[in-house]
Design a protein around this motif. Structure first.
Motif, short mmCIF file in Angstrom:
data_model
loop_
_atom_site.label_atom_id
_atom_site.label_comp_id
_atom_site.label_asym_id
_atom_site.label_seq_id
_atom_site.Cartn_x
_atom_site.Cartn_y
_atom_site.Cartn_z
N ALA A 133 0.83 -1.20 0.00
CA ALA A 133 0.00 0.00 0.00
C ALA A 133 0.87 1.25 0.00
CB ALA A 133 -0.93 0.00 1.21
N ALA A 134 1.95 1.25 0.79
CA ALA A 134 2.83 2.42 0.86
C ALA A 134 3.55 2.62 -0.47
CB ALA A 134 3.83 2.25 1.99
N LEU A 135 4.08 1.54 -1.03
CA LEU A 135 4.84 1.64 -2.27
C LEU A 135 3.98 2.12 -3.43
CD1 LEU A 135 6.92 -1.64 -1.96
CD2 LEU A 135 7.85 0.67 -2.10
N PHE A 136 2.68 1.88 -3.33
CA PHE A 136 1.80 2.19 -4.45
C PHE A 136 1.29 3.63 -4.41
CE2 PHE A 136 -1.75 1.32 -7.40
CZ PHE A 136 -1.05 0.58 -8.33
N ILE A 137 1.54 4.32 -3.30
CA ILE A 137 1.03 5.69 -3.12
C ILE A 137 1.36 6.62 -4.31
CG2 ILE A 137 1.55 7.81 -1.80
CD1 ILE A 137 -0.47 6.61 -0.24
N GLN A 187 1.50 6.16 -7.30
CA GLN A 187 0.67 5.88 -8.47
C GLN A 187 -0.72 6.49 -8.35
OE1 GLN A 187 1.11 4.01 -11.45
NE2 GLN A 187 3.24 4.40 -10.96
#
Lengths: 266, 323
Positions: free
Chosen positions: B125-129, B131
């Protein structure tokens, strides 16, 4: 797995660093907005940004445009996906490669004629100037998405409907749509995100009227004109524009991420 | 009658289709279902593309009569020094927007494939922020981070690298890499999330077997992880490359192509030629070239990473259905 405890710890540390870097810019604008120009901590910057930037109407415009695009797109691509997955559509083999091109197309190649078209139709600087093209541009993704879902529905379900004497549209409405809920919800989330964030189309198609500008466009104008504005007010404006999406993301992230990654790989 | 044959087609499914003659089984009424979507697509995507292609062969200011100029606009795309510079900038940005994110993603994915990951959902979830944030928000945030008195320079000064500190987006030498770094930031999380999704699907016993054979981390990565991630690498490259070549939003909202023309890319010229210089023919030719460039590179990536049927990792068979 026989991997040393040290390696496990180090790899997790790496993952933590990667995650912090991903989130840090967002945190930085929140902090900068809260800090205020004079060093005091408070919500003053948010009040200023809200008043001067017209973000209330911009957020409403974005919401109206995105919701309309999602509702209409989901309706038309569900019908098309159903037909392409279950019927012999004349020219169907030709439609899919053409739609596939639509998936990687740069908007730059459509935006000029769209400007002309919307001017001719008298729709420039209205919500419709964004809604109509955004539906068209969402069709490829939506059709592929729904087609692959409907193709994955077990044939027995359709046969059962046929034996019960259901017609084609009844099969679609009463048998397939009810089981398509999760697939439609994920598609709707993705389309909503794309529509909400679209910038170039908004810049070209609704440039003049502040009342119909989307939130990202309003932010772009606000931040661009704001070389003299206090950076904390610009940061507050960015937080205002990001907030609805980030809140929705926190709630929907599981569906969104699995949908985007699995859908993409397919 | 039509209904029965259609329902039969429904039940028969894809495998049953080939057995019938190609014409007899067509369901003409199915066009009614497809029509609304195709209408939107035709009017707002196909038709504009055709107009762009047509306009690209004219000199046109949007107001007076257009004069046909043959391929002159296309010749200009490849001979005009500023447009050639812009295409060059795009190639540089491909490194930052596509090569780096995929490499970072692969290295991390390789490390993560060896361990049991705790808190995967949270990290994803954090890594996708990056995007999900609007590109304008991203641009505003990074303008703050990279400003002369921003956190990046503060950090550099704190570790004694104060001499390197500069106004990253305002300096002729650093603006392009700075804009590139923003792109790397936007895309690396997407790559990692894609690769993590692939790794979860790899049969763990493959790794056990490799370790019994005495394979080290690198051989494990090359023999198991990399081949298994082929479809994810392919899609990551396609998404990143398209993003790199289309890139308008981030550049427009950070540098507007400046300082000078040091970060100008084709999409910036397309916008400026069309709406500021009123050179619609030139803008259209550039847009068509950009489109073809994207199609060719995406085609090449798909060809290069095409799946060979003999190596078909388990993860692929399982990713057939939607959640």
């Amino acid at each position: 797995m026989k991997v040393s405890r040290t390696e496990t710890t180090l790899t997790h540390a790496l993952l933590v660093v990667a995650a912090i870097i991903a989130v840090y810019p967002l945190i930085s604008i929140v902090l900068s907005a809260l800090r205020g120009g004079d060093g005091s901590i408070g919500l003053g910057s948010f009040e200023l940004a809200w008043e001067r930037g017209g973000f209330g109407t911009a957020l409403l415009s974005s919401a109206f445009i995105s919701i309309t695009v999602v509702v209409v797109t989901v309706a038309v691509v569900s019908l098309a996906g159903f037909a392409l997955a279950t019927m012999r559509v004349p020219g169907g083999r030709l439609m899919l490669p053409i739609l596939l091109l639509g998936l990687v197309l740069p908007y730059e190649v459509t935006v000029l004629p769209l400007y002309q078209l919307m001017t001719d139709w008298g729709l420039l600087d209205t919500w419709w100037a964004l809604i109509l093209p955004q539906i068209g541009l969402s069709v490829p993704l939506g059709v592929f998405w729904m087609r692959s879902f409907f193709a994955s529905v077990p044939g027995e379900l359709l046969e059962a409907a046929r034996i019960d004497g259901a017609g084609r549209f009844e099969t679609f409405r009463l048998v397939l749509l009810p089981v398509a809920g999760p697939a439609i919800a994920t598609l709707a989330t993705i389309l909503f995100l794309f529509t909400w964030n679209e910038f170039l189309l908004a810049l070209v198609l609704v440039p003049q009227d502040p009342l119909v500008q989307t939130a990202p466009l309003a932010l772009s104008f606000f931040a661009g004109a704001g070389r003299t504005i206090d950076p904390s007010v610009t940061a507050a404006a960015a937080v205002i524009v990001a907030a609805p999406i980030v809140i929705a993301y926190v709630i929907l992230q599981r569906r969104l991420i699995s949908g985007l990654t699995e859908g993409a790989v397919k | 009658m039509a209904v029965t044959s259609a329902t039969r087609a429904v039940v028969a499914g894809p495998s049953g289709r080939r057995r019938r003659s190609p014409v007899a089984g067509y369901s003409w009424s199915s066009l009614l279902y497809v029509a609304p979507a195709l209408l939107f697509f035709a009017v707002f995507v196909i038709y504009p593309i055709c107009i762009s292609v047509q306009t690209s062969f004219y000199e046109y200011d949007g107001l007076t009569l257009a004069t046909p100029v043959g391929a002159a606009n296309y010749v200009a795309v490849f001979t005009d020094p500023s447009l050639r510079e812009a295409l060059l900038h795009s190639l540089v940005l491909l490194v930052f927007y596509a090569a780096l994110p995929v490499l970072i993603g692969l290295v991390l994915a390789g490390a993560l494939s060896r361990i049991r990951i705790y808190g995967l959902t949270f990290f994803r979830a954090a890594l996708f922020i990056p995007q999900v944030l609007s590109s304008v928000v991203v641009a505003v945030a990074w303008r703050g981070l990279l400003a002369a008195d921003g956190p990046v320079n503060d950090t550099l000064r704190a570790v004694g690298l104060g001499s390197v500190a500069t106004s990253w987006l305002g300096d002729f030498d650093t603006a392009l890499p700075a804009v590139g770094a923003i792109g790397t930031w936007v895309q690396y999380g997407l790559c990692m999330v894609l690769f993590l999704g692939g790794i979860v699907g790899i049969d763990r016993s493959l790794y056990e077997a490799a370790r019994l054979d005495g394979a080290g981390a690198v051989r494990e990565f090359r023999a198991i992880t990399l081949p298994a991630l082929r479809p994810q690498i392919s899609i990551a490259l396609i998404l990143c490359i398209t993003f790199a070549l289309r890139n308008f939003d981030i550049i427009w909202n950070t540098t507007r192509g400046g300082p000078g023309t040091s970060t100008a890319v084709p999409s910036v010229y397309i916008y400026q030629d069309a709406f500021q210089n009123r050179a619609l023919g030139q803008a259209s030719a550039l847009a068509v070239v950009l489109t073809l460039l994207i199609l060719v590179i995406v085609g090449l990536v798909q060809l290069a990473l095409r799946e060979r049927s003999e190596i078909r990792p388990r993860s692929l068979r399982r990713s057939g259905g939607l959640r």
